[in-house]
Design an enzyme around this catalytic site. Sequence first.
Site, PDB file in Angstrom:
ATOM      1  CB  SER A 241      31.630  -4.564  45.938  1.00  0.00           C
ATOM      2  OG  SER A 241      31.013  -4.335  47.179  1.00  0.00           O
ATOM      3  CG  HIS A 271      32.347   0.554  47.289  1.00  0.00           C
ATOM      4  ND1 HIS A 271      31.692   0.383  48.477  1.00  0.00           N
ATOM      5  CD2 HIS A 271      32.145  -0.609  46.594  1.00  0.00           C
ATOM      6  CE1 HIS A 271      31.118  -0.818  48.503  1.00  0.00           C
ATOM      7  NE2 HIS A 271      31.387  -1.447  47.371  1.00  0.00           N
ATOM      8  CG  HIS A 318      26.385   4.530  53.933  1.00  0.00           C
ATOM      9  ND1 HIS A 318      25.285   3.925  53.384  1.00  0.00           N
ATOM     10  CD2 HIS A 318      27.388   3.623  53.880  1.00  0.00           C
ATOM     11  CE1 HIS A 318      25.620   2.694  53.031  1.00  0.00           C
ATOM     12  NE2 HIS A 318      26.886   2.485  53.312  1.00  0.00           N
ATOM     13  NE  ARG A 327      29.281  -1.506  57.406  1.00  0.00           N
ATOM     14  CZ  ARG A 327      29.411  -1.232  56.109  1.00  0.00           C
ATOM     15  NH1 ARG A 327      29.674  -2.221  55.269  1.00  0.00           N
ATOM     16  NH2 ARG A 327      29.263  -0.004  55.657  1.00  0.00           N
ATOM     17  CG  ASP A 375      35.438   2.161  54.243  1.00  0.00           C
ATOM     18  OD1 ASP A 375      35.804   0.988  54.406  1.00  0.00           O
ATOM     19  OD2 ASP A 375      34.645   2.512  53.365  1.00  0.00           O
TER      20      ASP A 375
HETATM   21  N1  HAX Z   1      32.612  14.587  52.695  1.00  0.00           N
HETATM   22  C1  HAX Z   1      32.253  15.640  51.907  1.00  0.00           C
HETATM   23  N2  HAX Z   1      31.152  15.681  51.169  1.00  0.00           N
HETATM   24  C2  HAX Z   1      30.321  14.620  51.256  1.00  0.00           C
HETATM   25  C3  HAX Z   1      30.596  13.521  52.078  1.00  0.00           C
HETATM   26  C4  HAX Z   1      31.799  13.527  52.805  1.00  0.00           C
HETATM   27  N3  HAX Z   1      32.178  12.492  53.567  1.00  0.00           N
HETATM   28  N4  HAX Z   1      29.584  12.633  51.956  1.00  0.00           N
HETATM   29  C5  HAX Z   1      28.715  13.159  51.062  1.00  0.00           C
HETATM   30  N5  HAX Z   1      29.168  14.362  50.643  1.00  0.00           N
HETATM   31  C6  HAX Z   1      28.583  15.239  49.630  1.00  0.00           C
HETATM   32  C7  HAX Z   1      28.489  14.464  48.315  1.00  0.00           C
HETATM   33  O1  HAX Z   1      29.727  14.474  47.620  1.00  0.00           O
HETATM   34  C8  HAX Z   1      27.395  15.226  47.603  1.00  0.00           C
HETATM   35  O2  HAX Z   1      27.965  16.410  47.083  1.00  0.00           O
HETATM   36  P1  HAX Z   1      27.493  16.994  45.654  1.00  0.00           P
HETATM   37  O3  HAX Z   1      26.057  17.366  45.857  1.00  0.00           O
HETATM   38  O4  HAX Z   1      28.398  18.153  45.434  1.00  0.00           O
HETATM   39  O5  HAX Z   1      27.667  15.905  44.653  1.00  0.00           O
HETATM   40  C9  HAX Z   1      26.464  15.609  48.740  1.00  0.00           C
HETATM   41  O6  HAX Z   1      27.250  15.535  49.950  1.00  0.00           O
HETATM   42  C10 HAX Z   1      25.288  14.682  48.892  1.00  0.00           C
HETATM   43  O7  HAX Z   1      25.758  13.345  48.991  1.00  0.00           O
HETATM   44  P2  HAX Z   1      24.942  12.234  49.811  1.00  0.00           P
HETATM   45  O8  HAX Z   1      23.608  12.079  49.175  1.00  0.00           O
HETATM   46  O9  HAX Z   1      24.974  12.546  51.262  1.00  0.00           O
HETATM   47  O10 HAX Z   1      25.851  10.960  49.604  1.00  0.00           O
HETATM   48  P3  HAX Z   1      25.905  10.000  48.319  1.00  0.00           P
HETATM   49  O11 HAX Z   1      24.882   8.965  48.473  1.00  0.00           O
HETATM   50  O12 HAX Z   1      25.909  10.786  47.058  1.00  0.00           O
HETATM   51  O13 HAX Z   1      27.368   9.373  48.481  1.00  0.00           O
HETATM   52  C11 HAX Z   1      29.179   8.423  49.680  1.00  0.00           C
HETATM   53  C12 HAX Z   1      27.661   8.452  49.502  1.00  0.00           C
HETATM   54  C13 HAX Z   1      29.549   7.316  50.632  1.00  0.00           C
HETATM   55  C14 HAX Z   1      29.826   8.126  48.313  1.00  0.00           C
HETATM   56  C15 HAX Z   1      29.658   9.792  50.214  1.00  0.00           C
HETATM   57  O14 HAX Z   1      29.094  10.010  51.495  1.00  0.00           O
HETATM   58  C16 HAX Z   1      31.155   9.938  50.271  1.00  0.00           C
HETATM   59  O15 HAX Z   1      31.764  10.309  49.265  1.00  0.00           O
HETATM   60  N6  HAX Z   1      31.797   9.638  51.459  1.00  0.00           N
HETATM   61  C17 HAX Z   1      33.229   9.685  51.587  1.00  0.00           C
HETATM   62  C18 HAX Z   1      33.845   8.427  50.979  1.00  0.00           C
HETATM   63  C19 HAX Z   1      33.548   7.215  51.815  1.00  0.00           C
HETATM   64  O16 HAX Z   1      33.715   7.207  53.024  1.00  0.00           O
HETATM   65  N7  HAX Z   1      33.124   6.132  51.153  1.00  0.00           N
HETATM   66  C20 HAX Z   1      32.848   4.855  51.809  1.00  0.00           C
HETATM   67  C21 HAX Z   1      31.362   4.615  52.024  1.00  0.00           C
HETATM   68  C22 HAX Z   1      31.095   3.286  52.673  1.00  0.00           C
HETATM   69  C23 HAX Z   1      31.421   2.204  51.743  1.00  0.00           C
HETATM   70  O17 HAX Z   1      30.851   1.995  50.699  1.00  0.00           O
HETATM   71  N8  HAX Z   1      32.435   1.500  52.045  1.00  0.00           N
HETATM   72  O18 HAX Z   1      32.906   0.645  51.167  1.00  0.00           O
END
Ligand code: HAX
Length: 437
Positions: A241, A271, A318, A327, A375
């Site tokens: 964002s 996000h 994250h 948070r 979240d």
């Molecule tokens: N559940 C399952 N798998 C997860 C995970 C979770 N909560 N968090 C990360 N992973 C997986 C990723 O999908 C990725 O898998 P692939 O290799 O198959 O693509 C792997 O672990 C490595 O990811 P990472 O390097 O640890 O995390 P990223 O930087 O790629 O992604 C995210 C960060 C926040 C998008 C991710 O942790 C996620 O999808 N979390 C769940 C959704 C979520 O809670 N989002 C909100 C985040 C906070 C925010 O921005 N709020 O607005």
Amino acid sequence: MSTLKQVLAQKIAEHRPRTTKLVKEFSDVSLGEVNIGQAIGGARGIKCLVTDISYLDPMEGIRFRGKTIPETFEALPKVPGSEYPYVEAFWWMLLTGDVPTMEQTLEVVEDWKQRAQIPQYVIDVLRALPRDSHPMAMFSSAILAMQRDSVFAKTYSSGKFNKMTCWEDMYEDASNMMAKLGPIGAYIYRMKYMGDTHIAADPDLDMGGNFAHMMGIPAPYDNVARMYFIIHSDHESGNVSAHATHLVASALSDAYYAYSAGINGLAGPLHGLANEEVLRWTQNFMSHLGGEVPTEEGLKKALWDTLNSGQVIPGYGHAVLRKTDPRYTTQREFCLKTEGLKDYPLFKLVSMIFEVAPGVLTEHGKAKNPWPNVDAQSGVIQWYYGVTQYEFYTVLFGIGRALGCLANITWDRALGYGIERPKSVTTEMLEKAAGIK
Ligand code: HAX
């Protein structure tokens, strides 16, 4: 000119030589290399954005203008009768880096009141959308519609654009938008979910108090609103964002175009929409159990089922953080100290997930951070106070996130940051660099 604008003008004048010196004398200094993983993997960790408004340490979490969340709450002037600060005081701090006095805070409170009226055409736009549109689509449309009133765009099109003073127009747009976003959010909420009945603003209340009032939710929801808006405000500049807002503003698009784009990014499930997903997941799980308290084994199984079906566990992980998000902790502490909430079944389940999910994610072995983010906790509090329409939660996030995004793009203009244009390469070029024949 308002006191805030005067103080900001002085801060900008003091800061500009620092940026100019860096650009003129040190542009060639390297901040690190970029590898193939980063090029394919969402530019993770590449240092190519500058902001002084917040900084995210992977282990410590966010600092706003150098202050942790508890330090921020401690330092800022409080709303009378509340232990929570004015959102308006926080806005002052984000923009200037200083903690305002009560007098300075009240000047912003008054200023926002003068700017808070939602234009009728925005209401018309909201009402013209299908009532089952997602509230984030409504929120973004309302913001985009207000572009017609952009002070920045008017100055630009009248041929009076000036690189040195254009931040003032951005500041006016940012202030106008900040004052209106709470009332717009409350309008969407009541139009969609409360039988289209609306509550007029109370001129005696601050921004957070008025939001709770216009939502129709009694105290302590005013404190929830203040806490929520402040903790969601900023997470340095690389999150979707903030980056989308900065990117669009870098083309000299005004604050409305820019923040509408930021809101569209916030609406993604990886996000801001994760707060909606957390509640959906938790509620589905609870209804599956028929209201029974789950066992640890049952919870583990549900988490594994989610992972094995290829979905993420919402609210966990994250891109930058490598520990529990402060948070999350701030909201958890609010629950623990609030009578009724601390024994609330949904809070107990979320606490149980907190006990179990990090172990499951660690065993799963993919996520670099198995700990909860903001979240994972926010929906529970909303649900408890009656905001059970979880698709609305990201709008609340968006009202708060505006504080950071809009403060940032005001400074972007003040420091003359350039139009963004990273370079792309082809897959063949990557293969060549990797030595693949
Ligand atoms: N559940 C399952 N798998 C997860 C995970 C979770 N909560 N968090 C990360 N992973 C997986 C990723 O999908 C990725 O898998 P692939 O290799 O198959 O693509 C792997 O672990 C490595 O990811 P990472 O390097 O640890 O995390 P990223 O930087 O790629 O992604 C995210 C960060 C926040 C998008 C991710 O942790 C996620 O999808 N979390 C769940 C959704 C979520 O809670 N989002 C909100 C985040 C906070 C925010 O921005 N709020 O607005």
